[in-house]
Design a protein around this motif. Structure first.
Motif, PDB file in Angstrom:
ATOM      1  N   TYR A 294      -9.121   2.983   7.532  1.00 59.80           N
ATOM      2  CA  TYR A 294      -8.207   2.532   8.590  1.00 59.80           C
ATOM      3  C   TYR A 294      -6.848   2.249   7.974  1.00 59.80           C
ATOM      4  O   TYR A 294      -6.759   1.574   6.940  1.00 59.80           O
ATOM      5  N   LEU A 295      -5.788   2.772   8.583  1.00 58.05           N
ATOM      6  CA  LEU A 295      -4.450   2.592   8.025  1.00 58.05           C
ATOM      7  C   LEU A 295      -3.832   1.277   8.485  1.00 58.05           C
ATOM      8  O   LEU A 295      -3.616   1.056   9.681  1.00 58.05           O
ATOM      9  N   ALA A 296      -3.549   0.416   7.517  1.00 52.82           N
ATOM     10  CA  ALA A 296      -2.949  -0.887   7.810  1.00 52.82           C
ATOM     11  C   ALA A 296      -1.443  -0.783   8.006  1.00 52.82           C
ATOM     12  O   ALA A 296      -0.807  -1.748   8.437  1.00 52.82           O
ATOM     13  N   ASP A 297      -0.871   0.364   7.696  1.00 54.23           N
ATOM     14  CA  ASP A 297       0.568   0.569   7.840  1.00 54.23           C
ATOM     15  C   ASP A 297       0.826   2.064   7.967  1.00 54.23           C
ATOM     16  O   ASP A 297      -0.053   2.882   7.677  1.00 54.23           O
ATOM     17  N   ASP A 298       2.045   2.436   8.407  1.00 47.33           N
ATOM     18  CA  ASP A 298       2.433   3.838   8.376  1.00 47.33           C
ATOM     19  C   ASP A 298       2.353   4.346   6.939  1.00 47.33           C
ATOM     20  O   ASP A 298       2.671   3.625   5.993  1.00 47.33           O
TER      21      ASP A 298
END
Length: 401
Positions: A294-298
């Protein structure tokens, strides 16, 4: 160039590959699809799955190493129902929780922890290979690949007999759940719930082996290192590294040795190649196709912006056949220089059970070198699983020296 400095229009048309990565077709023959994903770009959108696919070796390693952006604490499955069930275990956690849990769960799986069982595993492998040589023809999966995990490792985990009998079925269902939102994943849910009920109601302190790995979890709870309710969750972390991944890696190696007899002869001539042969088999046929993050940021991967809140599938099996990294990547070569394959993952979530897997497979190969002149294999039957790649059956014949 950062996402903030690149114009929005340049992100409008990311590479797209419109195929269900968890479909029967892809699972049966994945490598052409992985090739197309790698050719399409560093990060490729899979609309059928709602995932980004990362398939190139350098990018997979870089993303796995960046655990602050590519997070596991929101689950590592390709479907959100499974991700909602998972957070908090070793596989689906982030630091500092992950680091704390790994110290506890991985203790018996470390080289030091395995010293106590090394002799027993080696002796059992000797007896096993002796029997199979006398027998001649056998099922490489049931009779060989499964033997050490089921006969010894399940005992080391220390679950009551009913649990040991069902561990393979439960572990397979867990990996199906960790894939896409398809019928395999749906059918796996009741099996996974059966396993969870077992860990709560039957794998209780008074029923597990007092010297087993699960008992160590209860002791950790006594010391206040983990909460009592975490014991049942963490005992499930022993299923994957203890069973299916090792079993499938063994099966792949058997098949590769049977179809590449000159490689087996190289190993017989120089048994010091055994550890490298294990790594090469895991590279060529990765038992775990990949998990998501899961991407916590761009994050910009290659020339593509993956937005915050997205989910990216790290395709270990694709990275391990990336022609950008490996010369003739589809070729099994026991003398290939191997330093950075991702068959056991990479970074803080690298496989906790890889030393155990290597010990089991090394013990089998060492015993085979002394007795087996030639490995003959028939046509394998693929086990259909959302995440695992391996054989359900594999006809094998050991030709004695």
């Amino acid at each position: 160039m950062s996402a903030s400095t690149k114009s929005t229009s340049q992100w409008d048309s990311p590479p797209v590959y419109d195929v269900d990565i968890y479909s029967d077709e892809v699972i049966a023959d994945p490598y052409p699809h992985y090739q197309r994903i790698r050719d399409a770009g560093a990060a490729v959108w899979l609309p059928a799955n709602g995932l980004w696919a990362i398939g190139r070796h350098a990018d997979v390693r870089a993303c796995l190493a960046d655990h602050e952006t590519f997070r596991s604490g929101n689950g590592v499955s390709g479907n959100e129902a499974a991700n909602r069930m998972a957070p908090g275990n070793l596989l689906a956690s982030d630091p500092p929780l992950h680091d704390h849990l790994r110290r506890i769960v991985a203790a018996p799986l470390s080289p030091r922890g395995l010293n106590d069982v090394k002799g027993r595993i080696e002796a059992t492998a000797e007896d096993l290979v002796d029997r199979l040589v006398r027998r001649g023809t056998f099922d490489g999966m049931m009779d060989l690949a499964q033997y050490l995990p089921v006969s010894i490792v399940s005992e080391l985990v220390g679950m009551p007999e009913h649990g040991r009998e069902n561990m393979l079925r439960w572990a397979s269902a867990v990996f199906d759940m960790l894939g896409g939102a398809n019928k395999r994943g749906e059918d796996a849910l009741p099996v996974v719930m059966e396993m969870r009920a077992y860990t709560v109601n039957e794998a209780t302190r008074d029923k597990v082996r007092p010297d087993g790995w699960v008992s160590m979890l209860y002791e950790a709870a006594d010391k206040g290192l983990i909460r009592p309710e975490q014991v049942q969750m963490l005992m499930r972390d022993y299923l994957g590294p203890s069973l299916d991944t090792t079993i499938f890696a063994t099966g792949h190696l058997l098949y590769l040795l049977g179809t590449n007899p000159e490689q087996w002869q190289m190993i017989r001539d120089d048994p010091s190649l055994i550890p490298n042969a294990i790594n090469e088999a895991v590279r060529v046929e990765s038992p775990i196709r990949g998990f998501t993050r899961y991407l916590a940021d761009d994050k910009v991967v290659g020339d593509t912006l993956i937005p915050k809140g997205s989910r990216a599938l790290m395709l270990y099996a694709s990275a391990n056949r990336d022609e950008r990294r490996w010369e003739k990547p589809e070729t099994f070569d026991v003398k290939r220089v191997l330093t950075d394959h991702v068959g056991f993952g990479h970074g803080i979530h690298s496989c906790a059970g890889m030393q155990l897997a290597r010990l089991e497979i090394r013990s089998i190969l060492t015993s085979m070198v002394k007795r087996v002149k030639r490995v003959e294999v028939g046509v394998p039957v693929l086990a259909m699983n959302n995440v695992l790649r391996g054989y359900e059956r594999l006809p094998v014949r050991f030709v004695a020296d």
